[in-house]
Design a protein around this motif. Structure first.
Motif, mmCIF file in Angstrom:
data_model
loop_
_atom_site.group_PDB
_atom_site.id
_atom_site.type_symbol
_atom_site.label_atom_id
_atom_site.label_comp_id
_atom_site.label_asym_id
_atom_site.label_seq_id
_atom_site.Cartn_x
_atom_site.Cartn_y
_atom_site.Cartn_z
ATOM 1 N N PHE A 1 0.804 -1.220 0.000
ATOM 2 C CA PHE A 1 0.000 0.000 0.000
ATOM 3 C C PHE A 1 0.836 1.268 0.000
ATOM 4 C CE2 PHE A 1 -3.162 -3.059 1.408
ATOM 5 C CZ PHE A 1 -4.212 -2.714 0.569
ATOM 6 N N HIS A 2 2.091 1.196 0.486
ATOM 7 C CA HIS A 2 2.898 2.414 0.500
ATOM 8 C C HIS A 2 3.550 2.686 -0.848
ATOM 9 C CE1 HIS A 2 5.875 -0.769 1.399
ATOM 10 N NE2 HIS A 2 6.676 -0.004 0.690
ATOM 11 N N GLU B 1 -12.402 0.376 -10.042
ATOM 12 C CA GLU B 1 -13.096 -0.337 -8.976
ATOM 13 C C GLU B 1 -13.086 -1.825 -9.193
ATOM 14 O OE1 GLU B 1 -16.520 2.105 -8.958
ATOM 15 O OE2 GLU B 1 -15.312 3.525 -7.806
ATOM 16 N N ARG B 2 -12.053 -2.308 -9.890
ATOM 17 C CA ARG B 2 -11.977 -3.752 -10.055
ATOM 18 C C ARG B 2 -11.700 -4.380 -8.703
ATOM 19 N NH1 ARG B 2 -8.695 -4.685 -15.424
ATOM 20 N NH2 ARG B 2 -8.278 -6.572 -14.291
ATOM 21 N N PRO B 3 -12.308 -5.545 -8.470
ATOM 22 C CA PRO B 3 -12.133 -6.196 -7.156
ATOM 23 C C PRO B 3 -10.673 -6.485 -6.861
ATOM 24 C CG PRO B 3 -13.165 -7.686 -8.753
ATOM 25 C CD PRO B 3 -13.118 -6.337 -9.389
ATOM 26 N N THR C 1 -12.304 7.230 0.106
ATOM 27 C CA THR C 1 -11.431 7.429 1.270
ATOM 28 C C THR C 1 -10.112 8.101 0.911
ATOM 29 O OG1 THR C 1 -10.343 5.314 0.966
ATOM 30 C CG2 THR C 1 -12.353 5.315 2.284
ATOM 31 N N GLY C 2 -9.750 8.080 -0.381
ATOM 32 C CA GLY C 2 -8.455 8.632 -0.773
ATOM 33 C C GLY C 2 -7.300 7.682 -0.479
ATOM 34 N N ASN C 3 -7.614 6.492 0.012
ATOM 35 C CA ASN C 3 -6.558 5.521 0.307
ATOM 36 C C ASN C 3 -6.141 4.762 -0.947
ATOM 37 O OD1 ASN C 3 -6.673 6.155 3.016
ATOM 38 N ND2 ASN C 3 -8.181 4.560 3.467
ATOM 39 N N ARG C 4 -4.891 4.348 -0.977
ATOM 40 C CA ARG C 4 -4.440 3.507 -2.075
ATOM 41 C C ARG C 4 -5.056 2.126 -1.916
ATOM 42 N NH1 ARG C 4 1.484 5.531 -1.248
ATOM 43 N NH2 ARG C 4 1.271 7.571 -2.195
ATOM 44 N N LYS C 5 -5.350 1.520 -3.061
ATOM 45 C CA LYS C 5 -6.055 0.235 -3.029
ATOM 46 C C LYS C 5 -5.118 -0.961 -3.206
ATOM 47 C CE LYS C 5 -10.267 0.289 -4.609
ATOM 48 N NZ LYS C 5 -11.452 0.432 -5.476
ATOM 49 N N GLY C 6 -3.824 -0.694 -3.314
ATOM 50 C CA GLY C 6 -2.902 -1.824 -3.445
ATOM 51 C C GLY C 6 -2.865 -2.400 -4.844
ATOM 52 N N HIS C 7 -3.215 -1.581 -5.824
ATOM 53 C CA HIS C 7 -3.013 -2.021 -7.206
ATOM 54 C C HIS C 7 -2.643 -0.833 -8.078
ATOM 55 C CE1 HIS C 7 -7.553 -1.292 -7.742
ATOM 56 N NE2 HIS C 7 -6.954 -0.392 -8.476
ATOM 57 N N VAL D 1 2.297 5.185 -15.101
ATOM 58 C CA VAL D 1 1.830 4.272 -14.055
ATOM 59 C C VAL D 1 0.709 4.993 -13.323
ATOM 60 C CG1 VAL D 1 2.412 3.151 -11.866
ATOM 61 C CG2 VAL D 1 4.075 3.165 -13.734
ATOM 62 N N THR D 2 -0.398 4.309 -13.083
ATOM 63 C CA THR D 2 -1.496 4.878 -12.301
ATOM 64 C C THR D 2 -1.716 4.003 -11.081
ATOM 65 O OG1 THR D 2 -2.557 5.480 -14.378
ATOM 66 C CG2 THR D 2 -3.894 5.641 -12.398
ATOM 67 N N ILE D 3 -1.651 4.609 -9.900
ATOM 68 C CA ILE D 3 -1.923 3.865 -8.669
ATOM 69 C C ILE D 3 -3.429 3.945 -8.398
ATOM 70 C CG2 ILE D 3 -1.524 3.775 -6.176
ATOM 71 C CD1 ILE D 3 1.005 3.114 -7.561
#
Length: 127
Positions: free
Chosen positions: A38-39, A125-127, A66-72, A58-60
């Protein structure tokens, strides 16, 4: 002792179809990269995938609510062949104990408005 030599190479993927519309996702040069720490920033992702070839962007993935990164992340290569190599070489690659999950993505240039059936998700919003 010829048996060693006679192992045939793995079958090649079928050649790209000529019709632009039915071109496989392998041809877009865009990869969906799941399970990144996530970082990670786009720079971190670029450091890993840039070894395979020139990267356009690259797009995170960010959770809009929430503005949080989604880990992808999405990685767009300049050359689709480099994306295919990255897919083969980095699939399951271990980063901080997380194994990368790589998929071909349609690429932003090919994103069409969602169809009415069950394709209601946006690209991020892919799972």
């Amino acid at each position: 002792a010829m048996s060693e030599r006679e192992v045939s190479p793995p079958p090649r993927r079928s050649p790209p179809r000529s019709s632009r519309d039915s071109a496989g996702k392998e041809e877009t040069g865009c990869l969906f990269v799941g399970n990144i720490p996530f970082h990670f920033t786009d720079k971190d992702v670029e450091d890993i995938f840039g070894k395979m070839g020139a990267i356009d962007y690259v797009t995170i993935g960010i959770d809009k609510r929430t503005g949080n990164r989604k880990g992808h992340a999405f990685v767009q290569f300049v050359n689709p062949g480099d994306a295919q190599e990255a897919y083969r070489e980095l699939q399951g690659h271990d980063i901080n104990g997380r194994k990368l999950r790589i998929d071909y993505d349609a690429g932003l240039s090919n994103k069409r408005p969602p169809r009415r059936n069950n394709e209601r998700f946006t690209p991020y919003e892919r799972p």
